[in-house]
Design a protein around this motif. Structure first.
Motif, short mmCIF file in Angstrom:
data_model
loop_
_atom_site.label_atom_id
_atom_site.label_comp_id
_atom_site.label_asym_id
_atom_site.label_seq_id
_atom_site.Cartn_x
_atom_site.Cartn_y
_atom_site.Cartn_z
N ALA A 7 0.84 -1.20 0.00
CA ALA A 7 0.00 0.00 0.00
C ALA A 7 0.87 1.25 0.00
CB ALA A 7 -0.91 0.01 1.22
N ARG A 10 1.17 5.64 3.55
CA ARG A 10 1.15 5.25 4.95
C ARG A 10 0.76 6.39 5.89
NH1 ARG A 10 3.75 1.16 8.02
NH2 ARG A 10 3.92 1.75 10.20
N SER A 11 1.20 7.60 5.60
CA SER A 11 0.94 8.71 6.51
C SER A 11 -0.42 9.36 6.30
CB SER A 11 2.04 9.78 6.37
OG SER A 11 2.05 10.31 5.05
N GLY A 15 -4.25 5.31 4.31
CA GLY A 15 -3.04 4.52 4.40
C GLY A 15 -2.68 4.12 5.82
N GLY A 16 -3.01 4.98 6.78
CA GLY A 16 -2.73 4.65 8.17
C GLY A 16 -3.51 3.42 8.63
N TYR A 17 -4.76 3.32 8.18
CA TYR A 17 -5.55 2.13 8.51
C TYR A 17 -5.04 0.90 7.77
CZ TYR A 17 -9.07 4.92 10.96
OH TYR A 17 -9.72 5.73 11.84
N ALA A 19 -1.98 0.32 6.95
CA ALA A 19 -0.72 -0.07 7.57
C ALA A 19 -0.94 -0.98 8.77
CB ALA A 19 0.06 1.16 7.98
N VAL A 25 2.03 -4.29 3.69
CA VAL A 25 3.23 -3.47 3.84
C VAL A 25 2.90 -2.09 3.29
CG1 VAL A 25 5.61 -3.10 3.10
CG2 VAL A 25 4.82 -5.41 3.67
N ALA A 26 2.95 -1.08 4.16
CA ALA A 26 2.56 0.27 3.75
C ALA A 26 3.80 1.16 3.65
CB ALA A 26 1.57 0.86 4.74
N LEU A 27 3.90 1.87 2.56
CA LEU A 27 5.05 2.75 2.31
C LEU A 27 4.65 4.21 2.48
CD1 LEU A 27 6.53 1.11 -0.92
CD2 LEU A 27 7.05 0.58 1.47
N GLY A 28 5.54 4.97 3.11
CA GLY A 28 5.34 6.40 3.26
C GLY A 28 6.11 7.17 2.22
N HIS A 191 -8.89 -3.09 0.73
CA HIS A 191 -8.25 -4.38 1.02
C HIS A 191 -9.10 -5.53 0.49
CE1 HIS A 191 -6.88 -7.79 3.56
NE2 HIS A 191 -5.71 -7.18 3.48
#
Length: 282
Positions: A7, A10-11, A15-17, A19, A25-28, A191
């Motif tokens: 995803a 992330r920030s 994206g926070g959810y 993560a 795997v969430a990328l910022g 998701h």
């Protein structure tokens, strides 16, 4: 170990959810900046995921009017590069778009097959992103949504809580009609779509996913004040009396029927988001 879902964003609110979900795997911005589309594509290749969700975007609607190149880079070029990388790996790509691709005319809910006609730079950049995703030729789902909110971060809910605690009265636009969409529910929907597309690539397409019921910004503000126990009064104001650099659509209603039919996910009731609010500003 099975491949993760990758995803972006992330920030951000959604994206926070994402993560926090198992197997994601969430990328910022530090790992994949939207101003560098090639880096975003490289991140997909490096992680070799089972699916990709793009929850990152340029969301500063008014600021986009002064920097159309930056908005296009983040909202069109980067998603296009991501979608191409996903297509080459043969994995699904889920992309969040917006009701702002429409001009906001009329009063019926917009259907996914209605003709887009954005009224501002932000909407035009998001529409270009949609077209880039489709042009990549891979398995994909574009989810147009509206009025994304959460109990944290910078959004309409937290702004109303802060102002409602400081003031006795606020004026809020009452002639823009749409549906607040809780970020947590949108993350869960993305998701679910990503997992579904792994087994059902035939579900590729453009969909609408937004909260329910439809309301105005003023109506939403009143609901927030009531849920938080704030005495701040909300007075209606017309869009014409609240000018902004970017034109806003008056009708942001979205027809989400095809999404529910395809994925079995119902529209979330945004009022549930307000149940736990207190008078304390987050």
């Amino acid at each position: 170990m099975s491949a993760p879902i990758l995803a972006f964003g992330r920030s951000g609110q959604v994206g926070g959810y994402l993560a926090a979900m198992p197997g994601v795997v969430a990328l910022g911005r530090d790992a994949a900046d939207l101003s560098d589309p090639d880096a975003c594509a490289a991140a997909i290749r490096a992680h070799a995921p089972a699916a990709v969700i793009n929850a990152a975007a340029w969301t500063a609607v008014d600021a986009a009017e002064g920097d159309p190149r930056g908005a296009h880079l983040a909202n069109a070029a980067a998603p296009g590069a991501m979608a191409q990388a996903a297509a080459r790996l043969g994995v699904p790509f889920v992309h969040i778009s917006t009701d702002y691709v429409f001009d906001g005319s009329g009063d019926r809910p917009w259907r996914p097959d209605d003709t887009p006609a954005p009224r501002n730079v932000y909407g035009a950049s998001k529409l270009a992103g949609e077209r880039a995703v489709v042009a990549a030729g891979g398995v994909h789902a574009i989810l147009r949504t509206s009025w994304v909110v959460a109990p944290r971060g910078r959004n309409f809910v937290t702004t109303m809580l802060r102002l409602g605690a400081e003031r006795d009265r606020l004026t809020v636009v009452a002639d823009q009609i749409g549906a607040p969409t809780p970020a947590g529910d949108l993350a869960a929907a993305c998701h679910a779509v990503a997992r579904a597309l792994i087994d059902r690539p035939d579900l590729s397409g453009t969909y609408h996913y937004a909260g329910t019921p439809d309301t105005s910004w003023a109506g939403f503000a009143r609901a927030i004040m009531q849920a938080a126990g704030l005495a701040c009064a909300v007075a209606d104001i017309a869009t014409a009396d609240w000018p902004t650099p970017a034109a806003r659509p008056l009708n942001s209603r979205l027809d989400c029927g095809s999404f529910t039919a395809a994925f079995g996910v119902a529209r979330p009731d945004w009022r549930a988001l307000l149940h736990d609010l207190t008078g304390d500003t987050p």
